[in-house]
Each structure stands twice: as C-alpha cells, then as structure tokens.
Design a protein around this motif. Sequence first.
Motif, PDB file in Angstrom:
ATOM      1  N   MET A   1      11.775  22.203  13.053  1.00  0.00           N
ATOM      2  CA  MET A   1      11.839  20.239  12.107  1.00  0.00           C
ATOM      3  C   MET A   1      10.982  20.202  11.347  1.00  0.00           C
ATOM      4  N   ALA A   2      10.741  19.897  10.320  1.00  0.00           N
ATOM      5  CA  ALA A   2       9.890  19.266   9.345  1.00  0.00           C
ATOM      6  C   ALA A   2       9.844  18.163   9.773  1.00  0.00           C
ATOM      7  N   ARG A   3       8.629  17.505   8.303  1.00  0.00           N
ATOM      8  CA  ARG A   3       7.915  17.017   8.424  1.00  0.00           C
ATOM      9  C   ARG A   3       8.063  15.719   6.752  1.00  0.00           C
ATOM     10  N   TRP A   4       8.345  14.791   7.658  1.00  0.00           N
ATOM     11  CA  TRP A   4       8.383  13.628   5.687  1.00  0.00           C
ATOM     12  C   TRP A   4       7.150  13.192   6.022  1.00  0.00           C
ATOM     13  N   VAL A   5       7.825  12.587   5.009  1.00  0.00           N
ATOM     14  CA  VAL A   5       6.569  11.118   4.050  1.00  0.00           C
ATOM     15  C   VAL A   5       7.563  10.416   3.038  1.00  0.00           C
ATOM     16  N   VAL A   6       7.631   9.548   3.106  1.00  0.00           N
ATOM     17  CA  VAL A   6       8.479   8.203   2.445  1.00  0.00           C
ATOM     18  C   VAL A   6       7.405   7.358   1.314  1.00  0.00           C
ATOM     19  N   VAL A   7       6.471   8.336   0.056  1.00  0.00           N
ATOM     20  CA  VAL A   7       6.221   7.488  -0.806  1.00  0.00           C
ATOM     21  C   VAL A   7       7.218   6.817  -2.172  1.00  0.00           C
ATOM     22  N   VAL A   8       6.386   5.449  -2.036  1.00  0.00           N
ATOM     23  CA  VAL A   8       7.149   3.957  -2.562  1.00  0.00           C
ATOM     24  C   VAL A   8       6.097   3.830  -3.844  1.00  0.00           C
ATOM     25  N   GLN A   9       6.723   3.852  -4.777  1.00  0.00           N
ATOM     26  CA  GLN A   9       5.722   3.233  -6.224  1.00  0.00           C
ATOM     27  C   GLN A   9       6.360   1.807  -6.674  1.00  0.00           C
ATOM     28  N   PHE A  10       5.394   1.566  -7.220  1.00  0.00           N
ATOM     29  CA  PHE A  10       5.988  -0.266  -7.840  1.00  0.00           C
ATOM     30  C   PHE A  10       4.280  -0.699  -8.519  1.00  0.00           C
ATOM     31  N   GLY A  11       4.696  -1.185  -8.890  1.00  0.00           N
ATOM     32  CA  GLY A  11       4.039  -2.239 -10.058  1.00  0.00           C
ATOM     33  C   GLY A  11       4.056  -3.185 -11.183  1.00  0.00           C
ATOM     34  N   SER A  12       3.696  -3.768 -12.194  1.00  0.00           N
ATOM     35  CA  SER A  12       4.077  -3.825 -12.548  1.00  0.00           C
ATOM     36  C   SER A  12       3.023  -3.911 -13.973  1.00  0.00           C
ATOM     37  N   GLY A  13       3.084  -4.071 -15.227  1.00  0.00           N
ATOM     38  CA  GLY A  13       2.674  -4.005 -16.258  1.00  0.00           C
ATOM     39  C   GLY A  13       1.701  -2.330 -16.486  1.00  0.00           C
ATOM     40  N   ASP A  14       0.149  -1.913 -16.902  1.00  0.00           N
ATOM     41  CA  ASP A  14      -0.449  -1.241 -16.741  1.00  0.00           C
ATOM     42  C   ASP A  14      -0.725  -0.835 -14.979  1.00  0.00           C
ATOM     43  N   GLN A  15      -0.593  -1.729 -14.344  1.00  0.00           N
ATOM     44  CA  GLN A  15      -0.638  -1.252 -12.648  1.00  0.00           C
ATOM     45  C   GLN A  15       0.161  -0.888 -12.012  1.00  0.00           C
ATOM     46  N   TYR A  16      -0.553   0.053 -11.505  1.00  0.00           N
ATOM     47  CA  TYR A  16       1.040   0.829 -10.627  1.00  0.00           C
ATOM     48  C   TYR A  16       0.298   1.321  -9.360  1.00  0.00           C
ATOM     49  N   LYS A  17       0.999   0.916  -8.138  1.00  0.00           N
ATOM     50  CA  LYS A  17       0.336   1.827  -7.043  1.00  0.00           C
ATOM     51  C   LYS A  17       1.338   2.512  -6.290  1.00  0.00           C
ATOM     52  N   VAL A  18       0.709   3.641  -5.861  1.00  0.00           N
ATOM     53  CA  VAL A  18       1.447   4.941  -4.792  1.00  0.00           C
ATOM     54  C   VAL A  18       0.927   4.359  -3.089  1.00  0.00           C
ATOM     55  N   ASP A  19       1.842   4.115  -2.836  1.00  0.00           N
ATOM     56  CA  ASP A  19       1.415   3.456  -0.703  1.00  0.00           C
ATOM     57  C   ASP A  19       2.775   4.488  -0.235  1.00  0.00           C
ATOM     58  N   GLU A  20       2.878   4.820   0.727  1.00  0.00           N
ATOM     59  CA  GLU A  20       3.465   5.881   2.076  1.00  0.00           C
ATOM     60  C   GLU A  20       3.941   4.239   2.923  1.00  0.00           C
ATOM     61  N   ALA A  21       5.645   4.644   2.838  1.00  0.00           N
ATOM     62  CA  ALA A  21       6.011   3.516   4.301  1.00  0.00           C
ATOM     63  C   ALA A  21       6.391   4.391   5.395  1.00  0.00           C
ATOM     64  N   ALA A  22       6.503   5.755   5.678  1.00  0.00           N
ATOM     65  CA  ALA A  22       6.586   5.871   6.977  1.00  0.00           C
ATOM     66  C   ALA A  22       6.602   8.181   6.999  1.00  0.00           C
ATOM     67  N   HIS A  23       6.265   8.227   7.630  1.00  0.00           N
ATOM     68  CA  HIS A  23       6.182   9.664   8.536  1.00  0.00           C
ATOM     69  C   HIS A  23       6.786   9.854   9.748  1.00  0.00           C
TER      70      HIS A  23
END
Length: 96
Positions: A1-23
């Motif tokens: 089995m493989a190890r996975w991560v769900v990466v979330v990217q969101f923001g507005s204007g000039d500010q964007y955030k990258v986060d992890e929703a699940a491993h």
Amino acid sequence: MARWVVVVQFGSGDQYKVDEAAHFDGTLEQARARLYEIACTHRPRMALRQQRRQVYRIGDGDAYYANIEGVMSTLRVLYRLAELAWSTDPVPDPRQ
C-alpha cells in the motif's frame, strides 16, 4: 500500500495558502475516493458558512477544483492527491 496526502491550496488576491487535509495509506482507487470525499466536504476556513459548492474533477481524478460560495465571500480551492515517493523516515514493518 502507498502513503498518500491530500494537499489543499486556496487563497485570494496575492495571498495563497497550501495545507494538508489528510494523510492515509491505501491503493490508488482508495486514495482517489478519499480525495473526492474531502473535496466535497472539507472546510478550508472554519468561519466560512457554505451556501453552495461546485466540485470539478481535473484529469483522471487526482485533483479537484471546488468553488465554495459562502454568505459573505466565495472561496476557490484546489485539492490534489500526492503519493509519498521518498522519506528519510524508516518504513514501518507491516508485520508489527
């Protein structure tokens, strides 16, 4: 089995955030199903009071684009699936 991560990217204007929703561990099919579930239900901002959500699949299902309309604002979010390719951490023995 493989190890996975769900990466979330969101923001507005000039500010964007990258986060992890699940491993999690699983097959590609299980990972894609989990990604879809997260794209449909995840709340990237706790204060966002969702009124409407549209989720679009990108490519073969390894990414989704969500347009989330709230009471006061709209949030556009990318959800991406990533498989662990390498790590300095030792791989745990599944027999333990």
